[in-house]
Design an enzyme around this catalytic site. Structure first.
Site, PDB file in Angstrom:
ATOM      1  N   ASN A  14      -5.752  -4.798  -6.153  1.00  0.00           N
ATOM      2  CA  ASN A  14      -6.926  -4.248  -5.494  1.00  0.00           C
ATOM      3  C   ASN A  14      -6.905  -2.727  -5.365  1.00  0.00           C
ATOM      4  O   ASN A  14      -7.961  -2.108  -5.266  1.00  0.00           O
ATOM      5  CB  ASN A  14      -7.037  -4.877  -4.093  1.00  0.00           C
ATOM      6  CG  ASN A  14      -7.979  -4.126  -3.196  1.00  0.00           C
ATOM      7  OD1 ASN A  14      -9.190  -4.150  -3.366  1.00  0.00           O
ATOM      8  ND2 ASN A  14      -7.425  -3.406  -2.223  1.00  0.00           N
ATOM      9  N   ASP A  30       0.852  -1.194   0.000  1.00  0.00           N
ATOM     10  CA  ASP A  30       0.000   0.000   0.000  1.00  0.00           C
ATOM     11  C   ASP A  30       0.886   1.243   0.000  1.00  0.00           C
ATOM     12  O   ASP A  30       2.001   1.222   0.527  1.00  0.00           O
ATOM     13  CB  ASP A  30      -0.911   0.016   1.236  1.00  0.00           C
ATOM     14  CG  ASP A  30      -2.175   0.839   1.029  1.00  0.00           C
ATOM     15  OD1 ASP A  30      -2.057   2.068   0.866  1.00  0.00           O
ATOM     16  OD2 ASP A  30      -3.270   0.256   1.020  1.00  0.00           O
ATOM     17  N   ASP A  88       3.690   2.725  -4.472  1.00  0.00           N
ATOM     18  CA  ASP A  88       2.752   3.575  -5.209  1.00  0.00           C
ATOM     19  C   ASP A  88       2.519   2.881  -6.546  1.00  0.00           C
ATOM     20  O   ASP A  88       3.395   2.878  -7.405  1.00  0.00           O
ATOM     21  CB  ASP A  88       3.357   4.963  -5.417  1.00  0.00           C
ATOM     22  CG  ASP A  88       2.449   5.893  -6.220  1.00  0.00           C
ATOM     23  OD1 ASP A  88       1.396   5.434  -6.722  1.00  0.00           O
ATOM     24  OD2 ASP A  88       2.799   7.081  -6.358  1.00  0.00           O
ATOM     25  N   VAL A  89       1.352   2.262  -6.708  1.00  0.00           N
ATOM     26  CA  VAL A  89       1.120   1.465  -7.919  1.00  0.00           C
ATOM     27  C   VAL A  89       1.078   2.307  -9.177  1.00  0.00           C
ATOM     28  O   VAL A  89       1.198   1.770 -10.287  1.00  0.00           O
ATOM     29  CB  VAL A  89      -0.181   0.634  -7.806  1.00  0.00           C
ATOM     30  CG1 VAL A  89      -0.083  -0.396  -6.705  1.00  0.00           C
ATOM     31  CG2 VAL A  89      -1.413   1.526  -7.646  1.00  0.00           C
ATOM     32  N   LYS A 136     -13.029   1.202 -14.079  1.00  0.00           N
ATOM     33  CA  LYS A 136     -13.366  -0.182 -13.787  1.00  0.00           C
ATOM     34  C   LYS A 136     -13.794  -0.949 -15.039  1.00  0.00           C
ATOM     35  O   LYS A 136     -13.576  -2.168 -15.129  1.00  0.00           O
ATOM     36  CB  LYS A 136     -14.440  -0.250 -12.699  1.00  0.00           C
ATOM     37  CG  LYS A 136     -13.922   0.206 -11.329  1.00  0.00           C
ATOM     38  CD  LYS A 136     -12.704  -0.616 -10.888  1.00  0.00           C
ATOM     39  CE  LYS A 136     -12.194  -0.218  -9.528  1.00  0.00           C
ATOM     40  NZ  LYS A 136     -11.041  -1.048  -9.096  1.00  0.00           N
ATOM     41  N   TYR A 196     -14.382   6.758 -12.035  1.00  0.00           N
ATOM     42  CA  TYR A 196     -14.330   5.420 -11.452  1.00  0.00           C
ATOM     43  C   TYR A 196     -14.957   4.391 -12.388  1.00  0.00           C
ATOM     44  O   TYR A 196     -14.380   3.319 -12.625  1.00  0.00           O
ATOM     45  CB  TYR A 196     -15.068   5.428 -10.111  1.00  0.00           C
ATOM     46  CG  TYR A 196     -15.087   4.097  -9.393  1.00  0.00           C
ATOM     47  CD1 TYR A 196     -13.987   3.657  -8.672  1.00  0.00           C
ATOM     48  CD2 TYR A 196     -16.210   3.276  -9.447  1.00  0.00           C
ATOM     49  CE1 TYR A 196     -14.000   2.442  -8.020  1.00  0.00           C
ATOM     50  CE2 TYR A 196     -16.233   2.058  -8.782  1.00  0.00           C
ATOM     51  CZ  TYR A 196     -15.126   1.643  -8.070  1.00  0.00           C
ATOM     52  OH  TYR A 196     -15.147   0.434  -7.437  1.00  0.00           O
TER      53      TYR A 196
END
Length: 305
Positions: A106, A53, A79-80, A176, A172
């Protein structure tokens, strides 16, 4: 026995405690909400969990709680949205632990507002975390997992919002849908190279977290409809949302079975998928959101009463 009875009997066999009794799991966005539920349950089953995370103190806290209960966990600050960060994490995990048995992408954020009112920075932040973050993890982990040649699992978090659409949360929803498409493409690409990696698309509905509150905090003031919608969604999430640990147990079992479609709430999520299928078959436009807003107790903007 009927076909339905046979299927129910097969699904009643619990396989996760065996499939995920050991090995290494990497879960991004694991310091809170769904991610925290996932790492807690996987550690309970016996896996070593990498609690990944950007919130380093939060990741350390979750890992400490897991270890205190007899589980195995390591926090990892990542940090993705930064490909170098993600590459460093993949290299560390493979060098330290020899491989990854389960990768769950996730990490994700929400954003409130009408599409044309979303500023560039907020739009880019959602896409960088929700879409690029998944891509960067796949880009860094998949080649290593293929080279390892051992059966493994990848699960990407889409959403019921990745199947349908909704008002005042367009970044969002778009992100997704992209994750859903990316997951289906990954499934097919891995089949081309005959890699022993099971791919799953996770479609959660309402799992208790502060995702809507966080979105409200970061959204500019001025759009009362968006604020009211997110306030109503947060209230509903608190009152009716699934406990993250309960949802995690249900979803991990489906992943262990090798399912592609993973639901937090079978009835609600399947109904959402069926609505989307029906809309496409009938070539209907998206649903009018005004009825939904009224059901949520959200006042319509002036001129829409």
């Amino acid at each position: 026995m009927t076909k339905e009875t046979d299927q129910a009997s097969a699904n009643s066999t619990v396989v996760a405690p065996t499939r995920f009794a050991d090995g290494v799991a990497v879960v991004t966005g694991a310091a809170a909400g769904i991610g925290a539920g996932l790492v807690r349950h996987l550690a309970h089953l016996g896996m070593l969990v990498i609690v990944a995370d950007v919130d380093e103190p939060g990741a350390k806290q979750i890992a400490t709680e897991i270890v205190a209960k007899g589980g195995r966990a390591e926090p990892y600050r990542v940090d993705v949205s930064d490909p170098d960060d993600v590459e460093g994490m993949a290299a560390f995990v493979f060098e330290s632990h020899g491989g990854v048995d389960l990768l769950i992408n996730n990490a994700g954020v929400e954003s409130a507002g009408l599409l044309w009112e979303i500023d560039r920075d907020r739009w880019q932040r959602v896409m960088q975390i929700n879409v690029d973050g998944v891509f960067f993890c796949l880009r860094s982990f998949v080649p290593r997992m293929i080279q390892a040649g051992t059966p493994s699992y990848i699960a990407n978090l889409s959403s019921v919002g990745g199947l349908n659409s909704a008002a005042v949360q367009s970044p969002y929803i778009v992100s997704k849908h992209a994750v859903q498409a990316m997951t289906e493409s990954l499934y097919q690409d891995l089949a081309v190279v005959d890699a022993p990696i099971q791919v799953s698309a996770v479609i959660p509905h309402s799992i208790r977290s502060d995702i809507f509150t966080s979105a409200q905090r970061e959204a500019p003031t001025g759009n009362e409809t968006a604020n009211e919608v997110f306030a109503a969604m947060q209230r509903d999430n608190v009152e009716k949302g699934l406990d993250p640990l309960v949802a995690a147990e249900h979803m991990i079992e489906q992943i262990a079975r090798g399912d592609f479609w993973i639901y937090s709430d079978d009835e609600i999520c399947i109904a959402s998928a069926q609505r989307r299928g029906s809309q496409l078959l009938d070539l209907r436009p998206p649903a009018d959101p005004r009825e939904m807003l009224l059901r949520m107790g959200v006042p319509l903007p002036k001129g829409e009463q």
